[in-house]
Design a protein around this motif. Structure first.
Motif, PDB file in Angstrom:
ATOM      1  N   PHE A   1       0.814  -1.225   0.000  1.00 53.65           N
ATOM      2  CA  PHE A   1       0.000   0.000   0.000  1.00 53.65           C
ATOM      3  C   PHE A   1       0.846   1.273   0.000  1.00 53.65           C
ATOM      4  N   CYS A   2       0.401   2.263  -0.784  1.00 49.50           N
ATOM      5  CA  CYS A   2       1.008   3.602  -0.797  1.00 49.50           C
ATOM      6  C   CYS A   2      -0.131   4.614  -0.824  1.00 49.50           C
ATOM      7  N   GLU A   3       0.092   5.773  -0.212  1.00 49.76           N
ATOM      8  CA  GLU A   3      -0.956   6.805  -0.200  1.00 49.76           C
ATOM      9  C   GLU A   3      -1.073   7.514  -1.542  1.00 49.76           C
ATOM     10  N   ASN A   4       0.060   7.707  -2.225  1.00 53.25           N
ATOM     11  CA  ASN A   4       0.051   8.421  -3.510  1.00 53.25           C
ATOM     12  C   ASN A   4       0.869   7.653  -4.523  1.00 53.25           C
ATOM     13  N   LEU A   5       0.502   7.813  -5.783  1.00 52.10           N
ATOM     14  CA  LEU A   5       1.249   7.128  -6.843  1.00 52.10           C
ATOM     15  C   LEU A   5       2.364   8.037  -7.373  1.00 52.10           C
ATOM     16  N   CYS A   6       3.605   7.606  -7.200  1.00 47.49           N
ATOM     17  CA  CYS A   6       4.733   8.330  -7.797  1.00 47.49           C
ATOM     18  C   CYS A   6       4.743   7.978  -9.289  1.00 47.49           C
ATOM     19  N   HIS A   7       4.870   8.989 -10.133  1.00 46.42           N
ATOM     20  CA  HIS A   7       4.665   8.740 -11.561  1.00 46.42           C
ATOM     21  C   HIS A   7       5.807   7.996 -12.243  1.00 46.42           C
ATOM     22  N   PHE A   8       6.902   7.781 -11.540  1.00 47.30           N
ATOM     23  CA  PHE A   8       8.002   7.013 -12.142  1.00 47.30           C
ATOM     24  C   PHE A   8       7.967   5.557 -11.672  1.00 47.30           C
ATOM     25  N   CYS A   9       7.013   5.220 -10.803  1.00 48.16           N
ATOM     26  CA  CYS A   9       7.071   3.962 -10.045  1.00 48.16           C
ATOM     27  C   CYS A   9       7.066   2.716 -10.934  1.00 48.16           C
ATOM     28  N   GLY A  10       7.945   1.774 -10.605  1.00 54.08           N
ATOM     29  CA  GLY A  10       7.973   0.499 -11.315  1.00 54.08           C
ATOM     30  C   GLY A  10       7.650  -0.661 -10.383  1.00 54.08           C
ATOM     31  N   CYS A  11       7.206  -0.351  -9.157  1.00 55.81           N
ATOM     32  CA  CYS A  11       6.962  -1.421  -8.168  1.00 55.81           C
ATOM     33  C   CYS A  11       5.518  -1.901  -8.241  1.00 55.81           C
ATOM     34  N   MET A  12       5.262  -3.058  -7.612  1.00 48.45           N
ATOM     35  CA  MET A  12       3.874  -3.508  -7.476  1.00 48.45           C
ATOM     36  C   MET A  12       3.303  -2.796  -6.247  1.00 48.45           C
ATOM     37  N   GLN A  13       2.358  -1.883  -6.468  1.00 41.71           N
ATOM     38  CA  GLN A  13       1.768  -1.153  -5.340  1.00 41.71           C
ATOM     39  C   GLN A  13       0.250  -1.091  -5.469  1.00 41.71           C
ATOM     40  N   VAL A  14      -0.391  -0.753  -4.345  1.00 41.07           N
ATOM     41  CA  VAL A  14      -1.836  -0.526  -4.319  1.00 41.07           C
ATOM     42  C   VAL A  14      -2.013   0.871  -3.731  1.00 41.07           C
ATOM     43  N   ILE A  15      -2.619   1.775  -4.497  1.00 34.78           N
ATOM     44  CA  ILE A  15      -2.735   3.164  -4.036  1.00 34.78           C
ATOM     45  C   ILE A  15      -4.057   3.355  -3.295  1.00 34.78           C
ATOM     46  N   THR A  16      -3.954   3.786  -2.048  1.00 37.57           N
ATOM     47  CA  THR A  16      -5.150   4.067  -1.249  1.00 37.57           C
ATOM     48  C   THR A  16      -4.766   4.942  -0.056  1.00 37.57           C
TER      49      THR A  16
ATOM     50  N   GLY B   1       9.587  -4.756   2.167  1.00 36.24           N
ATOM     51  CA  GLY B   1       9.639  -3.823   1.045  1.00 36.24           C
ATOM     52  C   GLY B   1       8.245  -3.521   0.537  1.00 36.24           C
ATOM     53  N   GLY B   2       8.162  -2.608  -0.412  1.00 35.86           N
ATOM     54  CA  GLY B   2       6.825  -2.250  -0.881  1.00 35.86           C
ATOM     55  C   GLY B   2       6.844  -1.677  -2.275  1.00 35.86           C
ATOM     56  N   GLY B   3       5.779  -0.877  -2.521  1.00 39.65           N
ATOM     57  CA  GLY B   3       4.853  -0.242  -1.610  1.00 39.65           C
ATOM     58  C   GLY B   3       5.553   0.621  -0.555  1.00 39.65           C
ATOM     59  N   THR B   4       4.757   0.935   0.438  1.00 39.50           N
ATOM     60  CA  THR B   4       5.250   1.699   1.579  1.00 39.50           C
ATOM     61  C   THR B   4       5.012   0.857   2.825  1.00 39.50           C
ATOM     62  N   PRO B   5       6.009   0.116   3.300  1.00 40.83           N
ATOM     63  CA  PRO B   5       5.773  -0.770   4.445  1.00 40.83           C
ATOM     64  C   PRO B   5       5.267  -0.038   5.683  1.00 40.83           C
TER      65      PRO B   5
ATOM     66  N   MET C   1      11.004   2.730   4.157  1.00 40.73           N
ATOM     67  CA  MET C   1      10.039   3.670   4.739  1.00 40.73           C
ATOM     68  C   MET C   1       9.901   4.917   3.885  1.00 40.73           C
ATOM     69  N   HIS C   2       8.721   5.530   3.972  1.00 40.21           N
ATOM     70  CA  HIS C   2       8.491   6.813   3.305  1.00 40.21           C
ATOM     71  C   HIS C   2       8.304   7.860   4.405  1.00 40.21           C
ATOM     72  N   PRO C   3       9.138   8.911   4.441  1.00 37.55           N
ATOM     73  CA  PRO C   3       9.034   9.902   5.518  1.00 37.55           C
ATOM     74  C   PRO C   3       7.640  10.518   5.625  1.00 37.55           C
TER      75      PRO C   3
ATOM     76  N   ASN D   1       5.344  13.479  -8.956  1.00 38.62           N
ATOM     77  CA  ASN D   1       4.264  13.409  -7.963  1.00 38.62           C
ATOM     78  C   ASN D   1       4.738  12.816  -6.642  1.00 38.62           C
ATOM     79  N   ARG D   2       5.866  13.329  -6.167  1.00 40.59           N
ATOM     80  CA  ARG D   2       6.396  12.819  -4.898  1.00 40.59           C
ATOM     81  C   ARG D   2       6.860  14.018  -4.085  1.00 40.59           C
ATOM     82  N   ASN D   3       6.080  14.324  -3.073  1.00 40.16           N
ATOM     83  CA  ASN D   3       6.351  15.522  -2.294  1.00 40.16           C
ATOM     84  C   ASN D   3       7.105  15.132  -1.027  1.00 40.16           C
TER      85      ASN D   3
END
Ligand code: SF4
Length: 458
Positions: free
Chosen positions: A57-72, A109-113, A144-146, A181-183
């Motif tokens: 799971f990640c809160e926002n989608l980074c537009h360069f992302c190549g990982c398997m993630q679920v945005i929510t 790993g993630g996603g955002t663990p 981790m994502h700060p 898209n990564r602030n």
């Protein structure tokens, strides 16, 4: 740098990153749960294990992302996932009859663990420790994502025995961050590192990416300077993989926003010079470690390894990946879990391993895997030792590959004789290209592919 245009023309081609051999496009769907079960049962008592857990799971989608993630942004979604993951840990452990099940490395790993709740992470660690014997000197790492981090989560990590923190920085230039898209400001990252240090953490890995849209030389230099101030023990400086045919979100920026291949090489060369003159050792193709870090020491001693989690000092025979899309290397074979939640959850609910595809290596694959790993880790192969180990004559086994390597020798990127294969000077930028020469599956993958399969090597 040698004649850069000449080298780019020759070597900037689509090619694998070789985090596995054979590479994932060669894997097949008819390798499934039964094969994985056989490999898990072959684990011997006392074999060392690396465990990987994918938390998507990640809160926002980074537009360069190549990982398997679920945005929510709905954090309650992690409860169901953690329940399935725990069920999977139970299923996997039941497949390994031998004890003790020694674990030398754990990686989330993630996603955002750190999307999940502290109590959920505690529960996962409790179940791991119920089934596995985590060695006292095991590396226990988390990405981790700060932006998503809380004080409570960090304090809990210390309590649970985590000892390595990995942070994605990519590029701290606000212009680049806007495009991807990564602030994530420098101050936010610095404050998080400082508070983790106060909690007793002293091992940090940062990920940077070059080749992102909007990157400029000035912005990149500014990022490198800020990274040095935070002094991570290790860094990975990845080349951005532009694969919009696989990751449509990468179409949100224009191709004209991307740096040219010449600029990309320049970014990497700049980082290489900057960090080499500030106490870091280049590891393999794109990693760096402080000279006293165990990874740099392992490189000098020739004991470095590479797995899906990156370069490692752990020579574990088996890497067990759990969670959606996670990859395992067990008993000398590869397996990958179902790639989305829709397929992963039902498999776990049916009490079956979640295997979706994999690859059973034959003797030739195993030999080439060993060779490619040595090239990617050390840029060096002791040919006599390799011949002895695999009972072959190098020049008879690889006649075509040796002809193809002449290119790299002509360009002074490689020294090759009957005794050693040694990458020299800027050759470390072209390790992927050199590994490709030994890849027996590459032509078949290219011939079958309807769309481009790999990102470019530069
Ligand atoms: S935080 Fe990481 S995994 Fe999540 S979208 Fe961004 S790059 Fe991808």
């Amino acid at each position: 740098m040698k004649n850069i245009n000449h080298l780019l023309k020759k070597y900037d081609v689509p090619g694998p990153r070789y985090t596995s051999y054979p590479t994932v496009p060669a894997w097949v769907g008819d390798v499934g749960a039964a094969d994985y079960s056989t490999s898990l049962k072959s684990i011997l008592s006392g074999d060392k294990l690396s465990l990987y857990f994918h938390l998507p799971f990640c809160e926002n989608l980074c537009h360069f992302c190549g990982c398997m993630q679920v945005i929510t942004k709905d954090h309650s979604r992690s409860a169901e996932y953690v329940q399935k993951l725990i069920h999977e840990i139970n299923l996997i452990a039941a497949q390994i009859p031998q004890k003790p099940r020694l674990v030398s490395q754990i990686h989330f790993g993630g996603g955002t663990p750190n999307f999940i709740k502290p109590a959920e992470l505690t529960l996962i660690m409790q179940v791991i420790r119920q089934h596995f014997d985590v060695l006292p000197d095991a590396e226990i790492a988390i990405e981790m994502h700060p932006r998503t981090s809380t004080r409570e989560f960090c304090e809990n990590l210390a309590t649970l025995g985590f000892n390595r923190i990995s942070l994605g920085l990519q590029d701290l230039d606000p212009k680049v961050q806007k495009l991807i898209n990564r602030n994530q400001t420098y101050e936010m990252t610095r404050d998080m590192v400082e508070s983790l240090r106060l909690l007793g953490f002293n091992s940090f890995n940062f990920d940077l990416v070059y080749g992102l849209p909007g990157q400029s030389y000035e912005g990149w230099m500014d990022t490198l300077g800020k990274v040095l101030k935070m002094k991570p023990n290790r860094m990975a400086i990845y080349s951005y993989a532009h694969v919009p045919w696989v990751r449509p979100v990468q179409r949100t920026f224009e191709d004209s926003d991307l740096p040219t291949p010449e600029m990309k090489i320049n970014f990497f060369e700049t980082a290489l010079q900057f960090f080499s003159s500030n106490g870091y050792q280049l590891i393999g193709m794109d990693h760096f470690a402080l000279h006293d870090d165990e990874l740099a020491i392992a490189l000098k001693e020739g004991t470095i390894h590479r797995n899906f989690m990156g370069y490692s000092t752990r020579s574990d025979a088996h890497q067990i990946g759990m969670g959606v899309s996670a990859i395992s290397y067990v008993g000398g074979n590869y397996f990958q879990n179902a790639k989305d939640l829709k397929s992963y959850y039902p498999k776990i609910d049916q009490d079956t391993l979640a295997t979706h595809r994999g690859y059973i290596l034959n003797a030739d694959d195993a030999l080439r895997r060993d060779l490619i790993t040595q090239i990617m880790c050390r840029g060096y192969v002791d040919i006599k030792a390799f011949e002895q180990k695999w009972k072959i004559k190098f020049k008879d086994y690889f006649p075509e590959a040796l002809l193809n390597l002449a290119n790299f020798q002509e360009d002074n990127l490689l020294k090759l004789d009957a005794n050693e294969f040694k990458v020299i000077d800027e050759g470390s930028l072209f390790l992927r290209n050199m590994a490709m020469v030994f890849d027996a599956h590459l032509e078949g993958i290219r011939a079958k592919a309807k769309n481009p399969t790999f990102s470019r090597t530069i």
